[in-house]
Each structure stands twice: as structure tokens, then as C-alpha cells.
Design a protein around this motif. Structure first.
Motif, PDB file in Angstrom:
ATOM      1  N   ASN A   1      -4.811 -26.137 -71.298  1.00  0.00           N
ATOM      2  CA  ASN A   1      -5.849 -25.475 -72.099  1.00  0.00           C
ATOM      3  C   ASN A   1      -7.086 -26.361 -72.140  1.00  0.00           C
ATOM      4  O   ASN A   1      -7.363 -27.035 -73.130  1.00  0.00           O
ATOM      5  CB  ASN A   1      -5.329 -25.191 -73.511  1.00  0.00           C
ATOM      6  CG  ASN A   1      -6.355 -24.462 -74.365  1.00  0.00           C
ATOM      7  OD1 ASN A   1      -7.279 -23.841 -73.849  1.00  0.00           O
ATOM      8  ND2 ASN A   1      -6.189 -24.561 -75.680  1.00  0.00           N
TER       9      ASN A   1
ATOM     10  N   GLN B   1     -10.834 -27.562 -72.484  1.00  0.00           N
ATOM     11  CA  GLN B   1     -12.034 -27.226 -73.241  1.00  0.00           C
ATOM     12  C   GLN B   1     -13.139 -28.177 -72.780  1.00  0.00           C
ATOM     13  O   GLN B   1     -12.939 -29.387 -72.731  1.00  0.00           O
ATOM     14  CB  GLN B   1     -11.796 -27.376 -74.744  1.00  0.00           C
ATOM     15  CG  GLN B   1     -10.739 -26.457 -75.310  1.00  0.00           C
ATOM     16  CD  GLN B   1     -11.166 -25.007 -75.296  1.00  0.00           C
ATOM     17  OE1 GLN B   1     -12.350 -24.688 -75.462  1.00  0.00           O
ATOM     18  NE2 GLN B   1     -10.209 -24.105 -75.104  1.00  0.00           N
TER      19      GLN B   1
ATOM     20  N   VAL C   1     -18.713 -26.369 -77.333  1.00  0.00           N
ATOM     21  CA  VAL C   1     -17.367 -26.558 -76.785  1.00  0.00           C
ATOM     22  C   VAL C   1     -16.864 -25.202 -76.310  1.00  0.00           C
ATOM     23  O   VAL C   1     -16.839 -24.235 -77.081  1.00  0.00           O
ATOM     24  CB  VAL C   1     -16.402 -27.137 -77.844  1.00  0.00           C
ATOM     25  CG1 VAL C   1     -15.010 -27.302 -77.238  1.00  0.00           C
ATOM     26  CG2 VAL C   1     -16.914 -28.469 -78.364  1.00  0.00           C
ATOM     27  N   GLY C   2     -16.486 -25.127 -75.037  1.00  0.00           N
ATOM     28  CA  GLY C   2     -16.022 -23.856 -74.484  1.00  0.00           C
ATOM     29  C   GLY C   2     -15.682 -23.986 -73.021  1.00  0.00           C
ATOM     30  O   GLY C   2     -15.304 -25.058 -72.545  1.00  0.00           O
TER      31      GLY C   2
ATOM     32  N   LEU D   1      -7.975 -25.849 -82.109  1.00  0.00           N
ATOM     33  CA  LEU D   1      -9.322 -25.893 -81.553  1.00  0.00           C
ATOM     34  C   LEU D   1     -10.353 -26.193 -82.639  1.00  0.00           C
ATOM     35  O   LEU D   1     -11.311 -26.936 -82.403  1.00  0.00           O
ATOM     36  CB  LEU D   1      -9.653 -24.565 -80.866  1.00  0.00           C
ATOM     37  CG  LEU D   1     -11.048 -24.464 -80.221  1.00  0.00           C
ATOM     38  CD1 LEU D   1     -11.244 -25.557 -79.182  1.00  0.00           C
ATOM     39  CD2 LEU D   1     -11.252 -23.082 -79.606  1.00  0.00           C
TER      40      LEU D   1
END
Length: 240
Positions: free
Chosen positions: A120, A122, A140-141, A220
Motif C-alpha cells: 500500500n 503512499q 499524500v496520495g 492513513l
């Protein structure tokens, strides 16, 4: 006379077993019937302001939460609740000195991290003012156009209107930054060295961003909160 059997404070079951020790060394118990964990004769510990201020400082160093528990003596549960609330309250926008239009230059870059597991990923998108060294944009993405657009939208309006933007050759930048103010350059140019140096600082100071770590974020929201917490501290430190 035998000692009375332990009973669970929640369900009153006597199916109670020892389950290790808590942070201060006291015996911990677990109810096999309802899974409640407890200690005998618990005492409520008041966390003083001095301890809270120490924790605030330790959150800015490369220490996992487990390390802060060992240093301060607070419980893991209390610390996690405290951190959750703190990161949730952190402003998610930059607070920078007022700028005049004209003569503004920023460097932009992105660095990867992960939440929950290494599958995952980021990406942390950052922009730095070359003159003042302030971090003026954070997002953040994903490492895609949406991520570049998130960084662009996080910039104060004066930068979106006037700044010359130096980036690497990642194509997402040219899809978002106006062509006449975008300069894609290689590392050898030195035009992105300040933001790359900040990336190193960020990894060294925020434990959940270290490449090989057991301190990575599970949530997150906390991941983003920890990044913003350090960015605000960093910008304030430039005023000293």
C-alpha cells in the motif's frame, strides 16, 4: 484456605489466565470467556503536562511509539489515543510567511512510503520555497496526475500564480503545472537539491518513513498527521 478465584470485571467469569505484564511490570490477566484484559486493583495514572510536552518533542524524533512508551512510562493505549487526537487536530494546510508576487521559485519532489504493508504505497508530494526554505506545499496520495494536482492545490495562491517550479522529469508535473512556469531538470542540475535534502531529513526524523522499519503507520490518517506535524515544526524552526 485457598485464595478466591479471579473473576473477570466485565462478565464475572472465572476463566481467567495470566497474559504477560503491562508497561510498568504489573501482571496482566485475560478472560478466556470475553477476552477482556485487566490488572488487579488498577490505579488511574494522571499524565502531567510535562510528560505531554516531552511526548510532543519525542514525536518529532525517530522514535516509534513503543520507544516513547519506554521513555515516558505511559501506557500504549493512552499514548495511541493521545497521538490519534493530536494528529487529527493538526492543520492540513501550510502556514507560511506572506509573499509578494514575483521572484518566487519552488522545488518539487515526491517520495514513497507505505501504510499498513509495503503493498500500500503512499507518495508524499512536497514543494519548497528556494529563498525561505519553507515547505509551501504538501500532499499524500498516488504517484499520478491526481497526486501532482493535490500538491498544486496545496500551494498558497501566490505560488500558483507566480512561482517558477523546478521538478524532476515525472510526467504528472507537466500535466498540472503551467508550461511557461515549469522547468523539468535532472539531479545533476542542482535545481532540486534543496527538496531532495529535505526528503532525507523527513526520513531521518519521522520513524514511520524509514525504508526498513517496524514503525510504519497502520492508519492513513495518522500517517498524514505525522507528516504534517513535522512540516509545521520545520517551518516554525526557520523563524528561530
Amino acid at each position: 484456605m485457598s485464595a478466591p478465584a479471579l473473576t473477570c470485571p466485565r462478565c464475572q467469569s472465572t476463566q481467567v489466565v495470566k497474559n504477560g505484564r503491562i508497561h510498568n511490570g504489573r501482571q496482566n490477566f485475560k478472560c478466556k470467556a470475553c477476552s477482556r484484559q485487566f490488572v488487579l486493583n488498577p490505579t488511574k495514572k494522571v499524565i502531567g503536562q510535562d510528560t505531554r510536552e516531552l511526548i510532543d518533542k519525542l514525536l518529532l524524533e525517530k522514535l516509534p511509539l513503543a520507544g516513547i512508551v519506554r521513555v515516558t512510562g505511559v501506557s500504549e493505549t493512552w499514548l495511541q489515543t493521545y497521538v490519534n487526537a493530536k494528529y487529527d487536530a493538526i492543520p492540513k494546510q501550510v502556514d507560511v510567511w506572506p509573499k509578494k508576487k514575483g521572484g518566487l521559485t519552488i522545488q518539487c519532489d515526491e517520495m514513497w512510503s507505505f501504510v499498513g504493508n509495503k503493498g500500500n504505497k503512499q507518495w508524499i508530494w512536497l514543494a519548497l520555497d528556494v529563498k525561505t526554505r519553507e515547505i509551501v506545499g504538501v500532499f499524500v496520495g498516488a504517484r499520478s496526475r491526481s497526486g501532482a494536482d493535490g500538491l498544486w492545490q496545496s500551494l498558497p495562491g501566490v505560488y500558483r500564480q507566480c512561482a517558477i517550479c523546478y521538478t524532476d522529469f515525472w510526467s504528472a508535473y507537466e500535466q498540472v503545472i503551467p508550461e511557461f512556469r515549469h522547468q523539468a531538470v535532472g539531479k545533476e542540475s542542482g535545481r532540486t537539491n534543496l527538496i531532495e535534502r529535505f526528503n532525507c531529513t523527513l526520513r531521518q526524523r519521522v520513524s514511520r518513513l524509514v525504508r526498513d522499519t517496524l514503525s510504519f503507520s497502520k492508519k492513513l490518517d495518522n500517517h498524514i498527521g505525522a507528516i504534517w506535524y513535522f512540516v509545521h515544526h520545520y517551518n516554525l524552526s526557520l523563524l528561530v
